[in-house]
Scaffold this active site. Sequence first.
Site, PDB file in Angstrom:
ATOM      1  CB  VAL A 118      -0.953  -0.134   1.199  1.00 37.79           C
ATOM      2  CG1 VAL A 118      -1.746   1.136   1.451  1.00 37.79           C
ATOM      3  CG2 VAL A 118      -1.942  -1.492   1.067  1.00 37.79           C
ATOM      4  N   PRO A 119       1.185   1.852  -1.019  1.00 35.73           N
ATOM      5  CG  PRO A 119       1.032   2.503  -3.437  1.00 35.73           C
ATOM      6  CD  PRO A 119       0.381   1.613  -2.564  1.00 35.73           C
ATOM      7  CB  CYS A 120       1.845   5.360   2.736  1.00 35.46           C
ATOM      8  SG  CYS A 120       2.983   4.490   3.379  1.00 35.46           S
ATOM      9  CG  HIS A 121       6.623   4.555  -1.118  1.00 41.48           C
ATOM     10  ND1 HIS A 121       6.054   3.342  -1.194  1.00 41.48           N
ATOM     11  CD2 HIS A 121       6.806   4.422  -2.665  1.00 41.48           C
ATOM     12  CE1 HIS A 121       5.867   2.712  -2.317  1.00 41.48           C
ATOM     13  NE2 HIS A 121       6.506   3.471  -3.314  1.00 41.48           N
TER      14      HIS A 121
END
Length: 156
Positions: A118-121
């Site tokens: 889950v690409p919160c970056h």
Amino acid sequence: MEIVYIKTPMGIAKITGDESGVASISISDEGVISNDIPSVLQEAVQQLTDYFEGKRTNFDLKLNPKGTDFQQKVWRVLQNIPFGKTMSYLELSQKLGDVKAVRAVAAANGKNPLWIVVPCHRVIGSDGSLTGYAGGLGRKMWLLEHENPSSQQSLF
């Protein structure tokens, strides 16, 4: 709940999950790499390995993160940010239908239990700055560069 620790270019990733799906993926500078991979986590290990080897740009895993309804909603929107792209917290709030929820969105982003998958970056400040990241800003920069490497042009 099954657990596996794997080596990544950024440290030791801890993956937890069961037949209901992957519950969490986190990164640390410490840990003992697992000798055996539980069968329910083998696909997650393979997909993360492929990601770091540059062979994967999206994940296709059964996920089972724990969080509030609002957090779950934010995490679903995060999964729609394409590989190599970024989005500001404000844009993320707009996608969720409430521009005033920027702080709540940022807080939910910070509680994301599924590192990279889950690409919160991929969420940055409105001015393009790298802002808070649970894994540290150095790791955030590394991930963004991994997904969108700059191509240096030859001077000669």
